[in-house]
Scaffold this motif. Structure first.
Motif, PDB file in Angstrom:
ATOM      1  N   UNK A  61      44.371  35.304  36.359  1.00  0.00           N
ATOM      2  CA  UNK A  61      43.790  36.183  37.319  1.00  0.00           C
ATOM      3  C   UNK A  61      44.491  36.919  37.011  1.00  0.00           C
ATOM      4  N   UNK A  62      44.575  38.393  36.640  1.00  0.00           N
ATOM      5  CA  UNK A  62      45.510  39.485  36.457  1.00  0.00           C
ATOM      6  C   UNK A  62      44.624  40.494  37.116  1.00  0.00           C
ATOM      7  N   UNK A  63      45.420  40.898  38.347  1.00  0.00           N
ATOM      8  CA  UNK A  63      45.101  41.907  38.951  1.00  0.00           C
ATOM      9  C   UNK A  63      45.733  43.580  38.493  1.00  0.00           C
ATOM     10  N   UNK A  64      45.008  44.465  38.617  1.00  0.00           N
ATOM     11  CA  UNK A  64      45.012  46.029  38.194  1.00  0.00           C
ATOM     12  C   UNK A  64      44.564  46.519  39.776  1.00  0.00           C
ATOM     13  N   UNK A  65      44.858  48.175  40.233  1.00  0.00           N
ATOM     14  CA  UNK A  65      44.517  48.526  41.355  1.00  0.00           C
ATOM     15  C   UNK A  65      43.920  50.152  39.717  1.00  0.00           C
ATOM     16  N   UNK A  66      43.042  50.532  40.765  1.00  0.00           N
ATOM     17  CA  UNK A  66      41.883  50.981  40.599  1.00  0.00           C
ATOM     18  C   UNK A  66      41.939  52.197  41.259  1.00  0.00           C
ATOM     19  N   UNK A  67      41.336  54.091  40.927  1.00  0.00           N
ATOM     20  CA  UNK A  67      41.309  54.781  42.307  1.00  0.00           C
ATOM     21  C   UNK A  67      39.275  55.431  42.521  1.00  0.00           C
ATOM     22  N   UNK A  68      38.698  54.933  43.128  1.00  0.00           N
ATOM     23  CA  UNK A  68      37.736  55.531  43.332  1.00  0.00           C
ATOM     24  C   UNK A  68      37.365  56.061  44.438  1.00  0.00           C
ATOM     25  N   UNK A  69      37.305  57.611  44.257  1.00  0.00           N
ATOM     26  CA  UNK A  69      36.827  58.567  45.244  1.00  0.00           C
ATOM     27  C   UNK A  69      38.076  59.149  46.364  1.00  0.00           C
ATOM     28  N   UNK A  73      41.302  47.528  43.991  1.00  0.00           N
ATOM     29  CA  UNK A  73      42.076  45.985  43.150  1.00  0.00           C
ATOM     30  C   UNK A  73      41.264  45.154  42.783  1.00  0.00           C
ATOM     31  N   UNK A  74      40.732  45.639  41.733  1.00  0.00           N
ATOM     32  CA  UNK A  74      40.201  44.440  40.184  1.00  0.00           C
ATOM     33  C   UNK A  74      40.994  43.578  39.872  1.00  0.00           C
ATOM     34  N   UNK A  75      40.316  42.580  39.763  1.00  0.00           N
ATOM     35  CA  UNK A  75      41.370  40.870  39.868  1.00  0.00           C
ATOM     36  C   UNK A  75      40.175  40.872  39.128  1.00  0.00           C
ATOM     37  N   UNK A  76      40.782  40.601  37.439  1.00  0.00           N
ATOM     38  CA  UNK A  76      39.928  39.201  36.531  1.00  0.00           C
ATOM     39  C   UNK A  76      40.225  38.176  36.439  1.00  0.00           C
ATOM     40  N   UNK A  77      38.680  36.809  36.286  1.00  0.00           N
ATOM     41  CA  UNK A  77      39.321  36.163  36.734  1.00  0.00           C
ATOM     42  C   UNK A  77      39.063  35.101  35.681  1.00  0.00           C
ATOM     43  N   UNK A  78      40.562  34.504  34.972  1.00  0.00           N
ATOM     44  CA  UNK A  78      39.821  33.372  33.630  1.00  0.00           C
ATOM     45  C   UNK A  78      38.886  33.298  33.845  1.00  0.00           C
ATOM     46  N   UNK A  79      37.956  33.082  32.014  1.00  0.00           N
ATOM     47  CA  UNK A  79      37.112  32.441  32.036  1.00  0.00           C
ATOM     48  C   UNK A  79      36.042  31.630  32.687  1.00  0.00           C
ATOM     49  N   UNK A  80      34.902  31.063  33.514  1.00  0.00           N
ATOM     50  CA  UNK A  80      34.340  30.087  34.273  1.00  0.00           C
ATOM     51  C   UNK A  80      33.036  29.096  33.157  1.00  0.00           C
ATOM     52  N   UNK A  81      33.894  28.526  33.195  1.00  0.00           N
ATOM     53  CA  UNK A  81      32.862  27.346  32.767  1.00  0.00           C
ATOM     54  C   UNK A  81      32.172  26.333  33.134  1.00  0.00           C
ATOM     55  N   UNK A  82      30.942  25.769  32.259  1.00  0.00           N
ATOM     56  CA  UNK A  82      30.647  24.527  33.582  1.00  0.00           C
ATOM     57  C   UNK A  82      31.708  23.498  34.050  1.00  0.00           C
ATOM     58  N   UNK A  83      31.042  23.228  34.807  1.00  0.00           N
ATOM     59  CA  UNK A  83      32.239  22.153  35.999  1.00  0.00           C
ATOM     60  C   UNK A  83      33.269  22.428  36.199  1.00  0.00           C
ATOM     61  N   UNK A  84      33.106  23.764  36.177  1.00  0.00           N
ATOM     62  CA  UNK A  84      34.560  24.596  36.887  1.00  0.00           C
ATOM     63  C   UNK A  84      35.142  23.627  38.588  1.00  0.00           C
ATOM     64  N   UNK A  85      33.865  23.421  39.082  1.00  0.00           N
ATOM     65  CA  UNK A  85      33.754  23.277  40.402  1.00  0.00           C
ATOM     66  C   UNK A  85      35.195  21.175  40.317  1.00  0.00           C
ATOM     67  N   UNK A  86      34.470  20.953  39.373  1.00  0.00           N
ATOM     68  CA  UNK A  86      34.737  19.775  38.827  1.00  0.00           C
ATOM     69  C   UNK A  86      36.403  20.230  38.059  1.00  0.00           C
ATOM     70  N   UNK A  87      37.107  20.782  38.024  1.00  0.00           N
ATOM     71  CA  UNK A  87      38.354  21.703  37.568  1.00  0.00           C
ATOM     72  C   UNK A  87      38.285  21.561  35.798  1.00  0.00           C
ATOM     73  N   UNK A  88      37.332  21.301  35.316  1.00  0.00           N
ATOM     74  CA  UNK A  88      37.127  21.962  33.895  1.00  0.00           C
ATOM     75  C   UNK A  88      38.051  23.272  34.132  1.00  0.00           C
ATOM     76  N   UNK A  89      38.340  23.249  33.228  1.00  0.00           N
ATOM     77  CA  UNK A  89      39.214  24.787  32.462  1.00  0.00           C
ATOM     78  C   UNK A  89      40.259  25.590  33.677  1.00  0.00           C
ATOM     79  N   UNK A  90      40.680  24.524  34.486  1.00  0.00           N
ATOM     80  CA  UNK A  90      41.239  24.426  35.712  1.00  0.00           C
ATOM     81  C   UNK A  90      40.395  25.309  37.078  1.00  0.00           C
ATOM     82  N   UNK A  91      39.232  25.330  36.741  1.00  0.00           N
ATOM     83  CA  UNK A  91      37.442  26.079  37.783  1.00  0.00           C
ATOM     84  C   UNK A  91      38.371  26.163  39.499  1.00  0.00           C
ATOM     85  N   UNK A  92      38.781  25.451  39.773  1.00  0.00           N
ATOM     86  CA  UNK A  92      39.865  24.821  40.894  1.00  0.00           C
ATOM     87  C   UNK A  92      40.317  26.247  41.759  1.00  0.00           C
ATOM     88  N   UNK A  93      41.053  26.220  41.029  1.00  0.00           N
ATOM     89  CA  UNK A  93      42.538  27.264  41.009  1.00  0.00           C
ATOM     90  C   UNK A  93      41.330  28.595  41.030  1.00  0.00           C
TER      91      UNK A  93
END
Length: 309
Positions: free
Chosen positions: A113-121, A126-146
């Protein structure tokens, strides 16, 4: 004459935003050096708070987090950018902040995850980019559980999908988030809208009729501003600026509605909330400029408030 303690506290908070590790330790030490060396009262409380912050920062810096990818919350709200791999999340985050991120036209460019701050009004979000989620994330495919664990603490989600891509790709992501029991406000960002064929964004909106779809192009400042406005609506917050001695603060305070005059005062300092007898208000919640109101008066987005004691 020392700086008023409330002003110093606000200054300290602003100077620590976005700083971690040694940089944060240096900034805390600099603030301690500027703080009047009073043994009692609000300045002593500020010194105690900064010393605690110093200890906490040193502990975080020395700890080894092998399995944790928790994101330190900063700003008024935390919004997660979520989508399949390689849909343009990094490009959007980079366009909205000063952070530099490796981007590429291939999957899994971002691995944590990559956090960054942006100013709105005027408010830091804080915006946080989450690495790509794939099918089976709930079974921890692609480190999905974390990754889903990071999403559980977010205030809202922006689902990112390339305009013109197969909607099934995004449907998998939304399904994994739902399967994890995560229910927060959301909308869909149609990324790379400038590259999309005619009708692509409309097709994406038709595929997800229950979601608002916002076009995004990192080359179009107007589109980025519309994206910021949509993110702000997701937060559900209102902005109120303080007025003191006929001067209005540039940076607004962010509050969850319903919020009263005393809530505004409490956000500045508990002592101010205790001493508050009411306020003068300019803006949407006032019947006329400078209206005098009581402690329980409900403020609205865009109000200017002068706390009375």
């Amino acid at each position: 004459m020392p700086m008023p303690h409330r002003t110093f506290a606000q200054l300290a908070k602003r100077r620590l935003v976005g700083k971690e590790g040694r940089e944060r330790v240096r900034e805390v030490n600099a603030l301690l050096a500027e703080l009047p060396d009073y043994k009692n009262g609000p300045y002593a409380d500020l010194r105690k708070s900064l010393m605690a912050e110093l200890d906490e920062t040193r502990v975080r810096a020395s700890a080894v987090h092998r399995d944790s990818i928790a994101v330190r919350r900063e700003g008024a709200a935390q919004i997660a950018l979520v989508g399949a791999p390689n849909v343009g999340k990094s490009s959007v985050l980079q366009a909205l902040s000063e952070i530099q991120i490796r981007t590429g036209d291939y999957a899994f460019t971002t691995l944590r995850p990559v956090p960054a701050l942006t100013r709105i009004g005027g408010v830091l979000v804080q915006l946080v980019e989450i690495p790509g989620l794939i099918e089976g994330a709930n079974e921890d495919r692609g480190g999905g559980r974390a990754l889903l664990g990071v999403l559980r603490s977010a205030d809202a989600i922006v689902y990112c999908a390339r305009a013109g891509a197969d909607p099934r790709e995004l449907r998998v992501v939304i399904g994994e988030v739902a399967l994890a029991g995560i229910e927060v406000p959301s909308f869909i960002a149609a990324t790379r809208a400038d590259e999309a064929p005619p009708g692509a964004v409309a097709a994406l909106a038709a595929a997800f009729p229950d979601e608002t779809v916002v076009e995004v192009s990192v080359l179009d400042e107007a589109a980025l501003e519309r994206f910021r406005e949509a993110v702000w609506r997701l937060t559900g917050l209102i902005r109120v600026r303080l007025r003191t001695n006929d001067q209005t603060d540039d940076e607004p305070l962010a509050l969850h509605p319903p919020a009263t005059v005393v809530d505004v005062a409490d956000l500045v300092h508990h002592e101010l909330a205790a001493a508050c007898t009411g306020a003068r208000v300019w803006g949407p919640s006032a019947r006329f400029d400078g209206q005098r109101v009581g402690r329980e008066h409900l403020v609205e987005d865009g109000d200017i408030v002068e706390i009375l004691r």
